[in-house]
Write an enzyme that holds these catalytic residues in place. Sequence first.
Site, mmCIF file in Angstrom:
data_model
loop_
_atom_site.group_PDB
_atom_site.id
_atom_site.type_symbol
_atom_site.label_atom_id
_atom_site.label_comp_id
_atom_site.label_asym_id
_atom_site.label_seq_id
_atom_site.Cartn_x
_atom_site.Cartn_y
_atom_site.Cartn_z
ATOM 1 N N LYS A 22 0.805 -1.225 0.000
ATOM 2 C CA LYS A 22 0.000 0.000 0.000
ATOM 3 C C LYS A 22 0.838 1.275 0.000
ATOM 4 O O LYS A 22 0.386 2.326 -0.460
ATOM 5 C CB LYS A 22 -0.914 0.004 1.222
ATOM 6 C CG LYS A 22 -2.030 -1.040 1.170
ATOM 7 C CD LYS A 22 -3.156 -0.600 0.253
ATOM 8 C CE LYS A 22 -4.385 -1.482 0.451
ATOM 9 N NZ LYS A 22 -5.509 -1.040 -0.410
ATOM 10 N N SER A 81 1.028 -9.883 -0.660
ATOM 11 C CA SER A 81 0.833 -8.435 -0.632
ATOM 12 C C SER A 81 1.154 -7.751 0.680
ATOM 13 O O SER A 81 1.367 -6.542 0.703
ATOM 14 C CB SER A 81 -0.596 -8.103 -1.055
ATOM 15 O OG SER A 81 -1.528 -8.827 -0.280
#
Lengths: 330, 330
Positions: free
Chosen positions: A59, A313
């Site tokens: 992110k 991720s």
Amino acid sequence: MTSSPELIVPTIDDIRAAAERIASHAVRTPLLESPHLNEIVGGRLLVKAEPLQRTGAFKFRGAYNTLVQIPENERKNGVVAFSSGNHAQGVAHAAELLGLPAVIVMPKDAPPLKVENTRGYGAEVVLYDRYTENREEIGARIADERGATLVKPYDDPRIIAGQGTAGLEITEQLDGNLDQVLCPVGGGGLASGVAIAIKAAYPDASVYACEPAGYDSMGRSLAAGAITGNDAGAGATICDALLPKSPGNFTFAIGQDLFAGGLAVTDDQVRSAMAQAFLRLKLVVEPGGAAGLAAALSGVLDCSGKTTVAVCSGGNVDPSLFADVLRDCL
Amino acid sequence: MTSSPELIVPTIDDIRAAAERIASHAVRTPLLESPHLNEIVGGRLLVKAEPLQRTGAFKFRGAYNTLVQIPENERKNGVVAFSSGNHAQGVAHAAELLGLPAVIVMPKDAPPLKVENTRGYGAEVVLYDRYTENREEIGARIADERGATLVKPYDDPRIIAGQGTAGLEITEQLDGNLDQVLCPVGGGGLASGVAIAIKAAYPDASVYACEPAGYDSMGRSLAAGAITGNDAGAGATICDALLPKSPGNFTFAIGQDLFAGGLAVTDDQVRSAMAQAFLRLKLVVEPGGAAGLAAALSGVLDCSGKTTVAVCSGGNVDPSLFADVLRDCL
């Protein structure tokens, strides 16, 4: 960027520009390989290790790429974001690096580690009730009151281009061909950005959206040809990072164009993948971050004889959950 | 290499040559940084992430560099090595890649994960009793019987040059100055190789040998000016990878020349460092691999206002021990 009245879709050049913007702050995460994991899938399996990214998840890429483009005269009013955790940390840390005030709207039941880390990056945290309150409304109200810039978690071309830099790195790190890419999907910002980058270098590679069973709104939206939301009563999943109400308008449109389809994985498959990442890669992966790896290792997607990249991720998992996974799976 | 009748000490050019030999097989491991860890030490702390190396530890570097230099006509008789675990896996996997038969002599009480992995790389494992048998003798006998090449764990210039490639990478990855390097020491192969590479680029940087309290034979040897062994009755430590009888002749000589000194860390300091690596770096580090990080985070070495690199040397830790560390420390 190519645009229509509704949609702005980042191009590979936007992703390249994002890569230059974030280069001095983001980690160029390694593409890891283990002979043991190759043996399990009967092919070549490479893992893009985004838990090693700043803030422990991809992110940061999109957050920094977005915040650094905020005009100078708007910076003093700061930014506001709503997030169950990883976007919160990405925005908070990018804001800290750029000297912007940040307010983050987080659900009361977000993992304590993610809330604590967000505060640790200097952000003001506003908690809300996931079941009775609307985070978009809270975020919009705060943005309005303070004149702050609202930083969306995924449905924004700057965010998508930033996340796409993970895909661009994969194409630069890979030594050989590529058949398929498995990417966790919450709102779809990472997978859509990665797909743009992958398809630019490997037009024939298949990119799959990997979601928790019961929360596979991207997969079902792709199958239905229209955005379909997640059922609020779908039951619990340990994949706290992958619980959006529905795919975004941008991310769904990109997905329709570029994704080979959606794959759903169970919590047990996710836990097993987390254990394998511990054992074979020495990498801490959070549940949602392991959705793609789980699809490969559990055989939800056949990887035999192929070269597959699984994007892991993020790695922001509470220690007690991780300890439970190790005890139960190994 | 510069040589005396007794000692052959690798030079920075030997390390550069080793780096070229291993380039297509070894992982160029990242140098990780976390603002949280920087805050703990009050300076800049970078972590060289060797758990991400092939076989989960730096040992693959030296093993491959050594095995690839075995003359063609000696290869068919294979290699033999003795090791408590990580050297075993490094030699076994390097032998597998080069198509050489490998026999590994391991203690009966080595972590089951390390024994299993060594067999998984195709090596024949011979177990011995750490308290009643001599592994050097067993290894030498097998080498003699089979005409196999004995691959020493640390006291060999090819091994030291190979491990030194981790240090060479640090000097290439670092963006700025460097004050001190903390490196785990068992026999000293990694630390001596790293010291040669670090000192070639940063002559004023201090390199510290980090050992478990009670097994700090390098530190005590440096202080005494002569090789001093570990006391067999020193009690238990969780740092299973750092239990040599004494430093090697080569590694001690290099240490005398290049180390700033030895530092001893307790098991509790090591466990806390493993927990911080999980939490802040998303990296799985085994007890011995965390000795350098422990010295930094616990304040055994003052890192305030300085740039410090801690080499985390491996991640092959049994899941149950790791789960215990998470539960107890976090």
